[in-house]
Scaffold this motif. Sequence first.
Motif, PDB file in Angstrom:
ATOM      1  N   UNK A  12      -4.016 -43.758  46.337  1.00 59.27           N
ATOM      2  CA  UNK A  12      -4.879 -45.153  47.005  1.00 59.27           C
ATOM      3  C   UNK A  12      -4.232 -46.017  46.315  1.00 59.27           C
ATOM      4  N   UNK A  13      -3.458 -46.182  45.420  1.00 60.90           N
ATOM      5  CA  UNK A  13      -2.949 -47.300  44.994  1.00 60.90           C
ATOM      6  C   UNK A  13      -1.475 -47.584  45.685  1.00 60.90           C
ATOM      7  N   UNK A  14      -0.961 -46.603  46.302  1.00 57.27           N
ATOM      8  CA  UNK A  14       0.004 -47.020  46.801  1.00 57.27           C
ATOM      9  C   UNK A  14       1.258 -46.136  46.457  1.00 57.27           C
ATOM     10  N   UNK A  15       1.470 -45.656  44.937  1.00 54.08           N
ATOM     11  CA  UNK A  15       1.831 -45.014  44.062  1.00 54.08           C
ATOM     12  C   UNK A  15       2.382 -43.839  44.666  1.00 54.08           C
ATOM     13  N   UNK A  16       3.950 -43.214  43.623  1.00 58.16           N
ATOM     14  CA  UNK A  16       4.108 -41.988  44.829  1.00 58.16           C
ATOM     15  C   UNK A  16       4.097 -41.345  43.198  1.00 58.16           C
ATOM     16  N   UNK A  17       4.087 -39.938  43.827  1.00 56.34           N
ATOM     17  CA  UNK A  17       3.636 -38.616  42.693  1.00 56.34           C
ATOM     18  C   UNK A  17       5.943 -38.357  42.752  1.00 56.34           C
TER      19      UNK A  17
END
Length: 170
Positions: A12-17
């Motif tokens: 939800x914070x726009x970060x990617x795994x």
Amino acid sequence: MSEEKLYAVKNDDGEYWDFADRDGFFELSFAYCPTTDNEEDAKDAVHDYGGHVVAFVEEPKKVVLNKEQAEIVDDAHGNEIPASFIASKSDDEELMMNAYVNGYTVAKEKKYKVRVPETQTSYYYKGSDGHVHASDTSGGLDNEFSDYELQQYGLDGERFKKEEVTDDEQ
């Protein structure tokens, strides 16, 4: 179109795994390997760490049409039943429907310069009087003919040497 897909997991914070380190979410520019080709790996990351799966699918190639075909596809977009419209206007329904769905580009019409028979330097050009004339110079003259114009002016016979105009010359 290729059925191969790539997957990413985004929170939800726009970060990617990061599938390389498997130790957290990062900004896209800091994730070493933010994608995987294994859908199950992506779903497992979502299950264990949250976020959602984002699938990347290859965009289909646009179809190349001539001007007449492009007009049919354009008109089909304004029609209540596009598939029926295309079927009634074209013999190549599959090509036209692919263009309708995936988009299209219009093929550039081939142009030719035509040598005056039995000369080394003379070419035909279209005069402002609507007739074809010959000249040893080509500067500023309208000396490029489409297939239709070759027929219209009678320059499509075997005795005429045609030179296709390339993009660099146009």
